[in-house]
Design an enzyme around this catalytic site. Structure first.
Site, short mmCIF file in Angstrom:
data_model
loop_
_atom_site.label_atom_id
_atom_site.label_comp_id
_atom_site.label_asym_id
_atom_site.label_seq_id
_atom_site.Cartn_x
_atom_site.Cartn_y
_atom_site.Cartn_z
N GLU A 10 42.54 28.44 -3.96
CA GLU A 10 41.71 27.24 -3.72
C GLU A 10 40.57 27.13 -4.73
O GLU A 10 39.46 26.76 -4.37
CB GLU A 10 41.14 27.23 -2.28
C1 FAD Z 1 48.51 34.51 -2.44
C2 FAD Z 1 48.33 33.21 -3.12
C3 FAD Z 1 48.56 32.02 -2.43
C4 FAD Z 1 48.47 30.79 -3.09
N1 FAD Z 1 48.83 29.66 -2.42
C5 FAD Z 1 48.93 28.49 -3.13
C6 FAD Z 1 49.49 27.31 -2.53
O1 FAD Z 1 49.87 27.32 -1.36
N2 FAD Z 1 49.62 26.19 -3.29
C7 FAD Z 1 49.21 26.16 -4.58
O2 FAD Z 1 49.35 25.11 -5.22
N3 FAD Z 1 48.67 27.25 -5.18
C8 FAD Z 1 48.53 28.41 -4.48
N4 FAD Z 1 48.01 29.53 -5.07
C9 FAD Z 1 47.62 29.46 -6.48
C10 FAD Z 1 46.15 29.64 -6.70
O3 FAD Z 1 45.43 28.49 -6.31
C11 FAD Z 1 45.98 30.01 -8.18
O4 FAD Z 1 46.42 31.35 -8.31
C12 FAD Z 1 44.58 29.86 -8.66
O5 FAD Z 1 44.22 28.50 -8.72
C13 FAD Z 1 44.38 30.48 -10.05
O6 FAD Z 1 45.37 30.07 -10.92
P1 FAD Z 1 46.14 31.18 -11.81
O7 FAD Z 1 46.66 32.19 -10.88
O8 FAD Z 1 47.07 30.47 -12.69
O9 FAD Z 1 45.00 31.88 -12.66
P2 FAD Z 1 44.36 31.33 -14.00
O10 FAD Z 1 44.06 29.87 -13.87
O11 FAD Z 1 45.19 31.76 -15.15
O12 FAD Z 1 42.99 32.12 -14.03
C14 FAD Z 1 42.88 33.50 -14.42
C15 FAD Z 1 41.40 33.86 -14.58
O13 FAD Z 1 40.82 33.03 -15.59
C16 FAD Z 1 39.70 32.33 -15.07
N5 FAD Z 1 39.66 30.99 -15.64
C17 FAD Z 1 40.68 30.12 -15.78
N6 FAD Z 1 40.26 28.99 -16.34
C18 FAD Z 1 38.93 29.12 -16.56
C19 FAD Z 1 37.92 28.29 -17.11
N7 FAD Z 1 38.19 27.06 -17.53
N8 FAD Z 1 36.66 28.76 -17.18
C20 FAD Z 1 36.36 29.99 -16.70
N9 FAD Z 1 37.27 30.83 -16.18
C21 FAD Z 1 38.55 30.40 -16.10
C22 FAD Z 1 39.91 32.26 -13.55
O14 FAD Z 1 38.68 32.13 -12.87
C23 FAD Z 1 40.59 33.59 -13.30
O15 FAD Z 1 39.64 34.60 -13.12
C24 FAD Z 1 48.05 30.76 -4.43
C25 FAD Z 1 47.77 31.95 -5.10
C26 FAD Z 1 47.91 33.15 -4.47
C27 FAD Z 1 47.64 34.42 -5.23
#
Ligand code: FAD
Length: 602
Positions: free
Chosen positions: A449
């Site tokens: 989220e």
């Molecule tokens: C158990 C679980 C349940 C989930 N359930 C859902 C769901 O039901 N539906 C759904 O749609 N998604 C879901 N998600 C997805 C979740 O919302 C994403 O994992 C989250 O938004 C982060 O995206 P990412 O994993 O691609 O990480 P990334 O976006 O790659 O981020 C990796 C790191 O980089 C940092 N970062 C990225 N961009 C920036 C920036 N511009 N500036 C500063 N820092 C940055 C982040 O803060 C993080 O620390 C779920 C994830 C998990 C692990």
């Protein structure tokens, strides 16, 4: 009933002695309710949590869902608990009577759901996702979509998901690539891959209603070209009958650290495994106007994010109560200065360092619960306050507080779980006690989220500057009103008010200083430090509010409870609030260490 999930006494204090929720029953929407109906809902939720959710919390963790023959298998207790939940009608607690809801104030349903989250966050995720999905369709869907999908969700026959993330697009939803091709009959066919979808496949319900973000070809790039679609796992006829399988395929399950009872899936849309009307492509229906998908999602984001904060709080809270119970019965050592080795050992709660760990937890979890319930009360104000100005004020304040209500409990109630393990000593490091699972479950909350870092950018980059800083000004003014009341109360409250007032002034000065640079990259380089400092000030405010209520309690009423509240408030002001001085100093110095660090220096 007295459980180690949440404290009913604390809920009574927060809901009635502080937030005065019964005043809401004066409004037409809540006129059917009373203190009795609120208490009945809390009783029901606590009983459901203790009898049906808590007993399989460990089993759902150790026997996580698996896939065989293309079907998801999981322990049967999950479905059994959810069937009981569906029969209570609690899913629709906050919804309109016209769709089968109870029109319960949000603040009360948030408290009730806290019991389920504390008992078994994995099983309770299914109804939570369904609720978010149903509320989104109620806000933006057509009457037909409400009839076809929301009503069966309210009855517990269909469950819902939120499909935003893709393998290459998590934080940056502007980069999603799932496409939705318009068809002659007004429907769309979706093609793409969604990652991390919670509750994305299972056999817990007759159908799964996916809400999917996708692009209609030819639309604008970036977030302005994202639309929202409802895509059922099984197609539903106009008469409500289930039809053919839609072209949504489970690629696999993700194997998680915690929250294991909730399936987490990689889904393919339009892979051609199932072929509705003989063609590949997942059949979807546009929700609201085209290209408004992200705005529609954001409409519900406040609620979803506060829900994450509430879940983090519930896990922190139950860990605290369990470690308190453990500390009261675990004998170990003798008081400092007691030299007699034959004297009986004392329970570890007698040691000041253990009391420090318990007080820290108490200050985090009760502070966080106050914050999420305060936000729940603001949601009710936003919807039902008689005056438009009050509704607008609640909306602005809620917007401002949302990244904090999401992130602060996710960080500090996780820290509480860490301390709960520590209080258990070596036993806390085993799987024989619940606290290690609570920590693993809670570790998700700073990630989903919107990660901690994304919330920080939202707070400093968007919320603190929106409407010319009106939201920030309103937040500071609201905290200063509490400071003013505490001044008048005199004594200890006035002393704490002076410290809180100084911290509020620092938020104002630091925000001006950061944005005064005219350099967004520099201003935002330490946004997480800003989020954490402002979050601590906000929770100190929650504690001053609680202290003021405790100070006006009748002297003979439950003296231990109020003494505990005062001591936790003192703890927060003495041990926690001072951390913000160093954080504001760092921010004011416009430190560029992280900005200057070069990738090849690592
Ligand atoms: C158990 C679980 C349940 C989930 N359930 C859902 C769901 O039901 N539906 C759904 O749609 N998604 C879901 N998600 C997805 C979740 O919302 C994403 O994992 C989250 O938004 C982060 O995206 P990412 O994993 O691609 O990480 P990334 O976006 O790659 O981020 C990796 C790191 O980089 C940092 N970062 C990225 N961009 C920036 C920036 N511009 N500036 C500063 N820092 C940055 C982040 O803060 C993080 O620390 C779920 C994830 C998990 C692990």
């Amino acid at each position: 009933m007295s459980s180690t999930l949440l404290s009913r006494r604390d809920l009574r204090f927060l809901l009635h002695e502080w937030l005065d929720v019964c005043r809401l029953t004066e409004r037409p929407r809540y006129a059917e309710h009373s203190r009795e109906t609120f208490d009945d809902v809390l009783d029901l939720a606590e009983r459901l949590a203790v009898e049906h959710f808590a007993p399989h919390n460990r089993a759902a963790d150790t026997s996580e869902p698996t896939v065989s023959g293309g079907r998801v298998r999981m322990i049967p207790q999950v479905k059994a608990a959810l069937d009981v939940f569906a029969r209570t009608g609690l899913l629709a607690a906050g919804m309109d009577e016209s769709v089968g809801g109870m029109q319960l104030p949000h603040v009360v349903s948030a408290a009730a759901f806290g019991f389920l989250q504390a008992a078994n966050v994995g099983t309770s995720a299914y109804p939570f996702l369904t609720l978010g999905n149903a509320n989104l369709l109620l806000a933006h869907g057509s009457a037909e979509q409400v009839d076809t999908y929301v009503r069966p969700m309210v009855q517990g026959r269909f469950f819902g998901t939120m499909c935003l993330s893709e393998p290459q697009a998590g934080s940056s939803l502007a980069d999603i690539t799932t496409r939705a091709e318009p068809q002659d009959d007004g429907t769309y066919r979706l093609f793409g891959t969604k990652m991390w979808i919670s509750g994305g496949d299972h056999e817990l319900a007759e159908n799964i209603v996916h809400l999917v973000l996708a692009r209609i070809p030819g639309g604008p790039p970036g977030v302005k070209g994202i639309s929202l679609f409802v895509v059922p796992k099984i197609l539903v006829g106009t008469d409500g009958a289930l039809g053919a399988r839609n072209d949504v395929t489970l690629v696999g399950l993700n194997h998680k650290m915690g929250y294991r009872g909730t399936t987490n899936t990689l889904l393919n849309f339009g892979e051609g495994v199932h072929r509705p009307d003989g063609r590949p492509g997942a059949v979807g229906h546009l929700v609201g106007p085209a290209h408004q998908g992200l705005a529609q999602m954001f409409h519900m984001m406040n609620e979803a994010r506060i829900g994450v904060g509430a879940g983090a709080t519930a896990l922190g809270y139950t860990g605290y109560l369990k470690s308190l119970a453990y500390a009261r019965q675990r004998p170990q050592g003798r008081p400092v200065g007691d030299k007699d080795p034959t004297a009986p050992q004392v329970p570890i709660v007698a040691h000041p360092d253990v009391r420090r760990m318990l007080l820290a937890q108490k200050s985090y979890v009760e502070g966080a619960l106050a914050l999420v319930l305060y936000c729940g009360r603001l949601l009710d104000e936003e919807r039902t306050a008689p005056e438009a100005t009050d509704r607008e004020r609640a909306h602005l304040l809620l917007d401002m507080l949302t990244p904090i209500a999401k992130s602060w409990p996710s960080q500090w109630c996780l820290a509480a779980n860490d301390l709960a393990i520590q209080v258990h000593g070596g036993y806390g490091y085993t799987r024989d006690y619940d606290v290690e699972q609570h920590w693993r479950d809670n570790r998700l909350n700073p990630i989903h989220e919107g990660t901690h870092g994304i919330q920080a950018l939202d707070l400093l980059g968007r919320k603190a500057t929106m409407d010319g800083g009106a939201g920030l000004e309103l937040l500071l003014e609201t905290i200063r009103a509490t400071v003013g009341r505490a001044w008048k109360a005199d004594g200890e409250a006035a002393e704490l008010a002076a410290r809180l007032g100084a911290a509020v002034d620092r938020i104002a000065a630091t925000t001006r200083r950061l944005w005064g640079t005219g350099d967004p990259a520099l201003a935002l380089a330490n946004a997480s430090v800003y989020l954490e400092a402002v979050g601590h000030v906000v929770v100190a405010w929650m504690w001053l509010e609680q202290l003021l209520v405790a100070d006006t309690a009748p002297p003979d009423a439950d003296p231990d409870f109020y003494a505990g509240k005062r001591q936790a408030a003192r703890y927060f002001f003495r041990y926690e609030l001072p951390r913000t001085t160093a954080q504001f100093d760092l921010l004011d110095s416009l430190d560029s260490t992280t900005l200057d660090m070069q990738e090849n220096w690592f």
